[in-house]
Design a protein around this motif. Structure first.
Motif, PDB file in Angstrom:
ATOM      1  N   ILE A   1       0.828  -1.197   0.000  1.00 18.91           N
ATOM      2  CA  ILE A   1       0.000   0.000   0.000  1.00 18.91           C
ATOM      3  C   ILE A   1       0.867   1.254   0.000  1.00 18.91           C
ATOM      4  O   ILE A   1       0.589   2.217  -0.708  1.00 18.91           O
ATOM      5  N   LEU A   2       1.957   1.209   0.786  1.00 17.18           N
ATOM      6  CA  LEU A   2       2.841   2.381   0.817  1.00 17.18           C
ATOM      7  C   LEU A   2       3.514   2.577  -0.533  1.00 17.18           C
ATOM      8  O   LEU A   2       3.708   3.700  -0.986  1.00 17.18           O
ATOM      9  N   MET A   3       3.862   1.450  -1.215  1.00 23.08           N
ATOM     10  CA  MET A   3       4.504   1.572  -2.527  1.00 23.08           C
ATOM     11  C   MET A   3       3.574   2.207  -3.547  1.00 23.08           C
ATOM     12  O   MET A   3       3.978   3.069  -4.321  1.00 23.08           O
ATOM     13  N   VAL A   4       2.309   1.795  -3.533  1.00 15.14           N
ATOM     14  CA  VAL A   4       1.397   2.337  -4.550  1.00 15.14           C
ATOM     15  C   VAL A   4       1.072   3.798  -4.234  1.00 15.14           C
ATOM     16  O   VAL A   4       0.922   4.625  -5.138  1.00 15.14           O
ATOM     17  N   LYS A   5       1.053   4.145  -2.949  1.00 20.14           N
ATOM     18  CA  LYS A   5       0.835   5.558  -2.607  1.00 20.14           C
ATOM     19  C   LYS A   5       2.033   6.393  -3.049  1.00 20.14           C
ATOM     20  O   LYS A   5       1.870   7.510  -3.534  1.00 20.14           O
ATOM     21  N   MET A   6       3.230   5.839  -2.860  1.00 21.07           N
ATOM     22  CA  MET A   6       4.447   6.525  -3.301  1.00 21.07           C
ATOM     23  C   MET A   6       4.405   6.739  -4.814  1.00 21.07           C
ATOM     24  O   MET A   6       4.724   7.821  -5.312  1.00 21.07           O
ATOM     25  N   LEU A   7       3.964   5.719  -5.531  1.00 21.30           N
ATOM     26  CA  LEU A   7       3.870   5.810  -6.990  1.00 21.30           C
ATOM     27  C   LEU A   7       2.969   6.970  -7.393  1.00 21.30           C
ATOM     28  O   LEU A   7       3.314   7.791  -8.247  1.00 21.30           O
ATOM     29  N   ASP A   8       1.786   7.053  -6.761  1.00 19.29           N
ATOM     30  CA  ASP A   8       0.847   8.111  -7.109  1.00 19.29           C
ATOM     31  C   ASP A   8       1.404   9.483  -6.740  1.00 19.29           C
ATOM     32  O   ASP A   8       1.154  10.470  -7.435  1.00 19.29           O
ATOM     33  N   GLU A   9       2.176   9.519  -5.648  1.00 18.42           N
ATOM     34  CA  GLU A   9       2.758  10.803  -5.262  1.00 18.42           C
ATOM     35  C   GLU A   9       3.842  11.237  -6.252  1.00 18.42           C
ATOM     36  O   GLU A   9       3.960  12.415  -6.572  1.00 18.42           O
ATOM     37  N   ILE A  10       4.632  10.258  -6.740  1.00 16.98           N
ATOM     38  CA  ILE A  10       5.650  10.600  -7.740  1.00 16.98           C
ATOM     39  C   ILE A  10       4.969  11.162  -8.981  1.00 16.98           C
ATOM     40  O   ILE A  10       5.423  12.144  -9.566  1.00 16.98           O
ATOM     41  N   ASP A  11       3.845  10.583  -9.370  1.00 16.08           N
ATOM     42  CA  ASP A  11       3.092  11.106 -10.520  1.00 16.08           C
ATOM     43  C   ASP A  11       2.723  12.558 -10.305  1.00 16.08           C
ATOM     44  O   ASP A  11       2.900  13.398 -11.187  1.00 16.08           O
ATOM     45  N   THR A  12       2.191  12.846  -9.117  1.00 15.51           N
ATOM     46  CA  THR A  12       1.799  14.218  -8.809  1.00 15.51           C
ATOM     47  C   THR A  12       2.993  15.152  -8.914  1.00 15.51           C
ATOM     48  O   THR A  12       2.906  16.233  -9.515  1.00 15.51           O
ATOM     49  N   VAL A  13       4.132  14.711  -8.356  1.00 17.38           N
ATOM     50  CA  VAL A  13       5.326  15.557  -8.365  1.00 17.38           C
ATOM     51  C   VAL A  13       5.798  15.797  -9.798  1.00 17.38           C
ATOM     52  O   VAL A  13       6.098  16.929 -10.191  1.00 17.38           O
TER      53      VAL A  13
END
Lengths: 296, 200
Positions: free
Chosen positions: A97-109
């Protein structure tokens, strides 16, 4: 002889976390955290389990005094708590779950940085217009790197790096999802499965959800808008990202989303409780989902 | 309770959560701990070195560490794994904290570990917090106290906190728990109340 004696042996037996007391005799356990922790697990919800009596522990020779009793309880409780955290992470895999949240945050960045870079480039090159046919992504970055500020060029390099990290991470998320959510991944793809688990609040939480809830996971605003006003209900949330949903004709999407969500609800339960892929289920479910997308 | 001037402190090894030290004592900040706020308002049950405490909703062990400085033993119950990781670190430094990873709604899970206690402290901010206190009152000695942190906003945001508090006090009394005093924690915690209860 007392008629009750022998006929109700369980009533005479008392179980503490450190010993069994049967009639007048007691069987103390060894001072081993592992053994004691195992025993506490067995005693949970056991009707014969007793509120501990440290004085009895001393009387029976398990410990010498209250200080020793508390020390042993402390060590055992620490061991047990660490063990519980371990068990929890084995079934709920918080790292996915933390990995997929990190992925979505990288997209935002990446999106934020790209937007700002374009604005910056425009200020340096007034003839550059976003209305004209301009490339996107990597080609846009190459275009901007020529003849622009050095600092901007460095930031564009960073965006490039982030994009690479993103694709590595994305592959890892898919692989982890295929491992921890094999059935959901087979139906909706690893990324969508992982995002659903993240939005639900964990693999266990996802497994406890009905299909109708999974269908609108990620469409929170639309759902609560529907519940509080007369607006139409959302047809799909995160499941929209599954190509079978966003790829089908608009009037079929609702049906595909509903059927997919229903099958995902079953898949999540198999994933959580059985923890292995079920090829027979997957094949049948895929067929049903495919049929839902076809015109009647 | 130990006061240095008008500051509440506790005696023990520092550096649990970056708290300030005053003359070798750990500052117990009323803005970071509802229990400290209660003592700053001149209310609450004084903690004594022979006390046994059941602490429900231990979280990261911030307030727990201060309570442990004062009493003989703290049974600290917390259901969530992440705060429990922090609590374990605190409990390694303090031998009188017994960490228990369990849901306070299911006391049968920790009956084998928890003895009778003198004080039950509860800070869980759940809609069913009154029921949680009632099912745990079995661990209390007959003349013991319960300190119950009530967050009316967690029960019903649409009604006034005073109204919700009154309802909770009534609910507790039907469950055999008498509220001796209701202390509002403003200005430290707006819309939070501390109930001091006994078994009736």
């Amino acid at each position: 002889m007392n008629p009750n004696e022998g006929s109700y042996p369980l009533l005479l037996m008392k179980s503490y976390w450190f010993l069994d007391r049967e009639g007048g005799t007691c069987h103390a356990l060894p001072h081993d955290q592992r053994i004691l922790a195992e025993r506490i697990k067995q005693l949970e919800g056991d009707k014969t389990a007793e509120t501990p009596d440290w004085e009895y522990a001393v009387k029976c020779g398990f410990v010498k005094n209250r200080g020793e009793y508390l020390d042993l309880l402390h060590a055992t409780a620490l061991f047990l708590a660490a063990d519980r955290i371990d068990e929890e992470s084995k079934v709920d895999h918080p790292e996915l779950i933390l990995m997929v949240k990190m992925l979505d945050e990288i997209d935002t960045v990446i999106n934020l940085l790209s937007e700002r870079s374009v604005e910056w480039y425009r200020a340096l090159n007034p003839e550059f217009s976003r209305k004209s046919e301009i490339p996107r992504g990597r080609k846009l970055r190459d275009l901007m790197r020529d003849g622009s500020d050095e600092a901007l060029g460095e930031i564009l390099d960073e965006i490039e790096q982030l994009t690479k990290r993103r694709s590595t991470l994305s592959g890892k998320v898919s692989a982890k999802a295929a491992e921890f959510l094999p059935n959901c991944s087979a139906l909706a793809g690893g990324l969508v499965a992982a995002r659903l688990a993240a939005e639900a609040g964990g693999i266990r939480a996802l497994a406890l959800m009905p299909g109708s809830a999974i269908q609108v996971l990620g469409a929170r605003n639309a759902l609560f808008c529907h519940l509080s006003t007369a607006s139409p209900p959302p047809k799909h949330g995160l499941v929209y990202q599954y190509r079978g949903v966003h790829g089908s004709r608009k009037e079929r999407r609702g049906k595909v989303a509903r059927v997919l969500a229903a099958k995902l609800a079953i898949a999540a339960k198999i994933d959580y409780y059985r923890g292995e892929s079920d090829p027979v289920f997957i094949e049948k479910a895929q067929e049903t989902i495919l049929n839902a997308g076809r015109s009647p | 309770m130990i006061w240095i001037g008008d500051q509440l402190v506790s005696e023990g090894p520092g550096g649990v959560y970056g708290e300030r030290m005053i003359q070798g004592y750990r500052l117990w900040n009323p803005r970071r701990s509802k229990l400290a706020a209660l003592y700053h308002l001149g209310k609450g049950i004084d903690l004594e070195s022979h006390h046994r405490v059941l602490y429900l909703g231990a979280a990261n062990g911030t307030t727990v560490s201060h309570v442990a400085d004062y009493v003989e033993v703290v049974y600290a119950v917390e259901p969530a794994p992440r705060p429990m990781q922090d609590l374990i670190v605190v409990a390694r430094q303090r031998k009188n904290i017994i960490p228990i990873m369990a849901d306070a709604r299911r006391p049968e899970r920790y009956i084998p570990l928890v003895e009778k206690v003198d004080i039950i402290y509860q800070d869980v901010a759940q809609p069913d917090q009154a029921e949680i206190l009632s099912v745990n009152s079995r661990f209390l000695v007959s003349d013991g106290f319960m300190v119950f942190m009530l967050k009316p906003r967690s029960i019903d945001v649409t009604r006034t906190p005073a109204h919700v508090a009154e309802e909770v006090i009534n609910e507790l009394s039907t469950r055999g728990i008498r509220t001796e005093e209701c202390v509002w924690l403003s200005p430290y915690y707006p819309d939070h109340a501390a109930l001091i209860c006994k078994i009736s």
